[in-house]
Design a protein around this motif. Structure first.
Motif, PDB file in Angstrom:
ATOM      1  N   VAL A   1       0.845  -1.197   0.000  1.00 38.11           N
ATOM      2  CA  VAL A   1       0.000   0.000   0.000  1.00 38.11           C
ATOM      3  C   VAL A   1       0.880   1.246   0.000  1.00 38.11           C
ATOM      4  N   LEU A   2       1.940   1.250   0.803  1.00 38.39           N
ATOM      5  CA  LEU A   2       2.864   2.393   0.813  1.00 38.39           C
ATOM      6  C   LEU A   2       3.527   2.596  -0.541  1.00 38.39           C
ATOM      7  N   ILE A   3       3.902   1.509  -1.189  1.00 37.43           N
ATOM      8  CA  ILE A   3       4.523   1.617  -2.519  1.00 37.43           C
ATOM      9  C   ILE A   3       3.514   2.189  -3.515  1.00 37.43           C
ATOM     10  N   TYR A   4       2.267   1.709  -3.465  1.00 33.25           N
ATOM     11  CA  TYR A   4       1.230   2.268  -4.337  1.00 33.25           C
ATOM     12  C   TYR A   4       1.060   3.764  -4.092  1.00 33.25           C
ATOM     13  N   VAL A   5       0.969   4.152  -2.846  1.00 32.10           N
ATOM     14  CA  VAL A   5       0.790   5.568  -2.508  1.00 32.10           C
ATOM     15  C   VAL A   5       1.975   6.384  -3.017  1.00 32.10           C
ATOM     16  N   ALA A   6       3.197   5.872  -2.808  1.00 28.30           N
ATOM     17  CA  ALA A   6       4.394   6.582  -3.266  1.00 28.30           C
ATOM     18  C   ALA A   6       4.404   6.709  -4.787  1.00 28.30           C
ATOM     19  N   LEU A   7       4.027   5.643  -5.488  1.00 31.20           N
ATOM     20  CA  LEU A   7       3.984   5.706  -6.948  1.00 31.20           C
ATOM     21  C   LEU A   7       2.931   6.690  -7.437  1.00 31.20           C
TER      22      LEU A   7
END
Length: 129
Positions: free
Chosen positions: A111-117
């Motif tokens: 989820v953090l990676i999605y948000v960062a992307l």
């Protein structure tokens, strides 16, 4: 011929599962360098996360990421771990096989990676105007 390929796929799946368990054990070993440990944890988080970088409902690409990203990440992670640590982890994984459960940490990381992307995409898109 299909039986032979089916056997190969099952063998590869068992090997992948065993290597993920060994990777999990090696990542906890204090002799594992921090870079290898960080990469191993990222690979494990992705492999065990209930969500993927590319969702499975997207035709072809959804399953391709599982078929390519996990084995490629695993391959690199196993290369970064010292051979003695990896061999010990593989022995322990073979002696005590168990299933790796879905990971809440993996879900959180994805989820953090999605948000960062999405944030990076928004910043990039905003800067183009």
């Amino acid at each position: 011929m299909q039986e032979l390929s089916g056997i190969r796929i099952k063998t590869l799946a068992r090997r992948l599962k065993a290597d993920l368990l060994a990777l999990s054990l090696a990542a906890r070993d204090p002799r594992t360098p921090w870079v290898a440990r960080a990469w191993a944890l990222l690979v494990l988080a992705y492999a065990l996360s209930p969500i993927d970088l590319i969702p499975d409902f997207i035709p072809v690409l959804g399953y391709l990421d599982d078929l390519l990203l996990v084995p490629a990440g695993l391959w690199l992670a196993l290369r970064l771990i010292p051979p003695a640590v990896l061999e010990e982890a593989r022995r322990e994984a073979a002696a005590h096989p168990r299933n790796l459960a879905r990971s809440a940490w993996g879900l959180g990381l994805m989820v953090l990676i999605y948000v960062a992307l999405l944030l990076a995409l928004w910043v990039w898109w905003s800067g183009r105007r």
